[in-house]
Design a protein around this motif. Structure first.
Motif, mmCIF file in Angstrom:
data_model
loop_
_atom_site.group_PDB
_atom_site.id
_atom_site.type_symbol
_atom_site.label_atom_id
_atom_site.label_comp_id
_atom_site.label_asym_id
_atom_site.label_seq_id
_atom_site.Cartn_x
_atom_site.Cartn_y
_atom_site.Cartn_z
ATOM 1 N N LEU A 143 0.963 -1.116 0.094
ATOM 2 C CA LEU A 143 -0.042 -0.057 -0.102
ATOM 3 C C LEU A 143 0.835 1.357 0.025
ATOM 4 O O LEU A 143 0.648 2.298 -0.855
ATOM 5 N N ILE A 144 1.949 1.269 0.556
ATOM 6 C CA ILE A 144 2.693 2.171 0.831
ATOM 7 C C ILE A 144 3.363 2.883 -0.651
ATOM 8 O O ILE A 144 3.514 3.817 -0.956
ATOM 9 N N ALA A 145 3.910 1.530 -1.249
ATOM 10 C CA ALA A 145 4.500 1.724 -2.525
ATOM 11 C C ALA A 145 3.368 2.381 -3.438
ATOM 12 O O ALA A 145 3.634 3.033 -4.214
ATOM 13 N N GLU A 146 2.370 1.627 -3.338
ATOM 14 C CA GLU A 146 1.258 1.957 -4.369
ATOM 15 C C GLU A 146 0.871 3.684 -4.266
ATOM 16 O O GLU A 146 0.764 4.391 -5.066
ATOM 17 N N LEU A 147 0.420 3.814 -2.898
ATOM 18 C CA LEU A 147 -0.011 5.451 -2.723
ATOM 19 C C LEU A 147 1.195 6.518 -2.935
ATOM 20 O O LEU A 147 0.891 7.496 -3.562
ATOM 21 N N SER A 148 2.201 6.040 -3.081
ATOM 22 C CA SER A 148 3.645 6.683 -2.832
ATOM 23 C C SER A 148 3.734 7.028 -4.443
ATOM 24 O O SER A 148 3.792 8.079 -5.157
ATOM 25 N N ASN A 149 3.589 5.797 -5.319
ATOM 26 C CA ASN A 149 3.946 6.066 -6.707
ATOM 27 C C ASN A 149 2.664 6.818 -7.324
ATOM 28 O O ASN A 149 2.910 7.435 -8.412
ATOM 29 N N GLN A 150 1.535 7.103 -6.871
ATOM 30 C CA GLN A 150 0.418 7.475 -7.439
ATOM 31 C C GLN A 150 0.124 8.834 -6.620
ATOM 32 O O GLN A 150 -0.665 9.571 -7.144
ATOM 33 N N HIS A 151 1.001 9.270 -5.809
ATOM 34 C CA HIS A 151 1.070 10.640 -5.252
ATOM 35 C C HIS A 151 -0.255 10.893 -4.481
ATOM 36 O O HIS A 151 -0.847 12.168 -4.277
ATOM 37 N N HIS A 152 -0.773 9.922 -3.958
ATOM 38 C CA HIS A 152 -1.938 9.944 -2.992
ATOM 39 C C HIS A 152 -1.452 10.214 -1.494
ATOM 40 O O HIS A 152 -1.613 9.321 -0.627
ATOM 41 N N GLN A 153 -1.179 11.567 -1.476
ATOM 42 C CA GLN A 153 -0.358 11.919 -0.184
ATOM 43 C C GLN A 153 -1.569 11.776 1.217
ATOM 44 O O GLN A 153 -1.125 11.479 2.281
ATOM 45 N N ASN A 154 -2.792 12.397 1.019
ATOM 46 C CA ASN A 154 -3.815 12.086 1.996
ATOM 47 C C ASN A 154 -4.037 10.767 2.368
ATOM 48 O O ASN A 154 -4.098 10.601 3.457
ATOM 49 N N ALA A 155 -4.128 9.856 1.374
ATOM 50 C CA ALA A 155 -4.546 8.548 1.751
ATOM 51 C C ALA A 155 -3.315 7.852 2.477
ATOM 52 O O ALA A 155 -3.439 7.160 3.376
ATOM 53 N N LEU A 156 -2.032 8.178 1.868
ATOM 54 C CA LEU A 156 -0.818 7.800 2.705
ATOM 55 C C LEU A 156 -0.590 8.313 4.036
ATOM 56 O O LEU A 156 -0.295 7.445 5.010
ATOM 57 N N ALA A 157 -1.028 9.407 4.124
ATOM 58 C CA ALA A 157 -0.845 9.823 5.565
ATOM 59 C C ALA A 157 -1.782 9.451 6.587
ATOM 60 O O ALA A 157 -1.623 9.084 7.687
ATOM 61 N N ALA A 158 -3.037 9.024 6.103
ATOM 62 C CA ALA A 158 -4.068 8.281 6.812
ATOM 63 C C ALA A 158 -3.551 7.012 7.118
ATOM 64 O O ALA A 158 -3.844 6.313 8.301
ATOM 65 N N LEU A 159 -3.181 6.298 6.000
ATOM 66 C CA LEU A 159 -2.567 5.028 6.420
ATOM 67 C C LEU A 159 -1.426 5.029 7.443
ATOM 68 O O LEU A 159 -1.407 4.045 8.474
ATOM 69 N N LEU A 160 -0.670 5.731 7.383
ATOM 70 C CA LEU A 160 0.384 6.032 8.545
ATOM 71 C C LEU A 160 -0.044 6.268 9.751
ATOM 72 O O LEU A 160 0.538 5.975 10.911
ATOM 73 N N GLN A 161 -0.900 7.138 9.891
ATOM 74 C CA GLN A 161 -1.822 7.420 11.293
ATOM 75 C C GLN A 161 -2.207 6.435 11.580
ATOM 76 O O GLN A 161 -2.377 6.068 12.807
ATOM 77 N N ARG A 162 -3.077 5.386 10.760
ATOM 78 C CA ARG A 162 -3.620 4.237 11.536
ATOM 79 C C ARG A 162 -2.653 3.097 11.984
ATOM 80 O O ARG A 162 -2.783 2.410 12.746
ATOM 81 N N ILE A 163 -1.373 2.915 11.074
ATOM 82 C CA ILE A 163 -0.224 2.382 11.689
ATOM 83 C C ILE A 163 0.272 2.531 12.972
ATOM 84 O O ILE A 163 0.707 2.057 14.114
ATOM 85 N N ALA A 164 0.418 4.178 13.393
ATOM 86 C CA ALA A 164 1.056 4.881 14.258
ATOM 87 C C ALA A 164 0.018 4.284 15.561
ATOM 88 O O ALA A 164 0.538 4.557 16.817
ATOM 89 N N HIS A 165 -1.375 4.132 15.516
ATOM 90 C CA HIS A 165 -2.143 3.955 16.623
ATOM 91 C C HIS A 165 -2.379 2.716 17.074
ATOM 92 O O HIS A 165 -3.315 2.454 17.630
ATOM 93 N N GLN A 166 -1.829 1.485 16.509
ATOM 94 C CA GLN A 166 -1.832 0.382 16.683
ATOM 95 C C GLN A 166 -1.188 0.009 18.115
ATOM 96 O O GLN A 166 -0.391 0.796 18.579
#
Length: 212
Positions: A143-166
């Motif tokens: 997911l990180i690779a896909e969102l980075s390659n597609q420049h979906h920064q908001n979606a990537l930031a949301a994913l990283l936030q979910r990872i941080a709160h586990q």
């Protein structure tokens, strides 16, 4: 002291209780799930069979008699349609009816979406911890690779936030840093990374008094 056992409303509390129990000799496990309507009956049944609500003094008597001591970890969040349970047992007799697995067995024990492992902690000592399974880590990397390659920064930031709160167990935090480093390697700004959740000592849950 009343006969009781805690009921965890959060994954962190339930998972932490398992880690607290293993160093005390509770090194065999079995697990399952029941509907909420049957959960209290299950607790009472396991106390009648295995003494999961015994006081410290009662546990000493059981140990002296060669009997296994048992703990029942219950994960029962508000609104749950299924109550997850995991029972831990010490060496001893009286629990032969259950199919117990050693905590250090193969394959590794999994519960509530996490894998139980023994690894060096942040103080350099070996201890038990929880981590994400390999399949979940592979999904996060993809997911990180896909969102980075597609420049979906908001979606990537949301994913990283979910990872941080586990749950902030050592193993989970180590994997979180690995995933954050991957995101930075692919162009995410390091100053925009969220703060990884750090585990403080949680309670084991709300005490349920087992009827005598």
């Amino acid at each position: 002291m009343p006969i009781s056992t805690p009921i965890a409303r959060s994954k962190t509390s339930a998972l932490a209780r398992v880690l607290d129990a293993i160093p005390k000799g509770y090194t065999r496990t079995t697990q399952g799930a029941v509907k909420p309507a049957k959960a209290l009956a299950l607790i009472r049944k396991f106390h009648e069979l295995y003494g999961i609500g015994c006081t410290p003094g009662q546990r000493l008597v059981r140990k002296a008699a060669g009997k296994a001591n048992c703990l029942l970890v219950i994960y029962w969040p508000e609104g749950a349609v299924s109550v997850e349970w995991l029972m831990l047992a010490t060496p001893g007799t009286g629990i032969e009816a259950e199919r117990l697995q050693p905590v250090d067995g193969t394959p590794r024990a999994h519960w509530l979406g996490y894998e139980l492992v023994r690894r060096p902690n942040e103080r350099g000592n070996a201890s038990w911890t929880w981590r994400r399974p390999k399949a979940e880590m592979a999904e996060h990397h993809a997911l990180i690779a896909e969102l980075s390659n597609q420049h979906h920064q908001n979606a990537l930031a949301a994913l990283l936030q979910r990872i941080a709160h586990q749950p902030g167990f050592n193993g989970v935090r180590t994997q979180g840093r690995e995933l954050f480093n991957e995101a930075v390697r692919r162009g995410h700004k390091s100053e925009e990374l969220p703060m990884l959740f750090w585990l403080t000592k949680p309670t084991h849950g709300e005490r349920y008094l087992i009827p005598s």
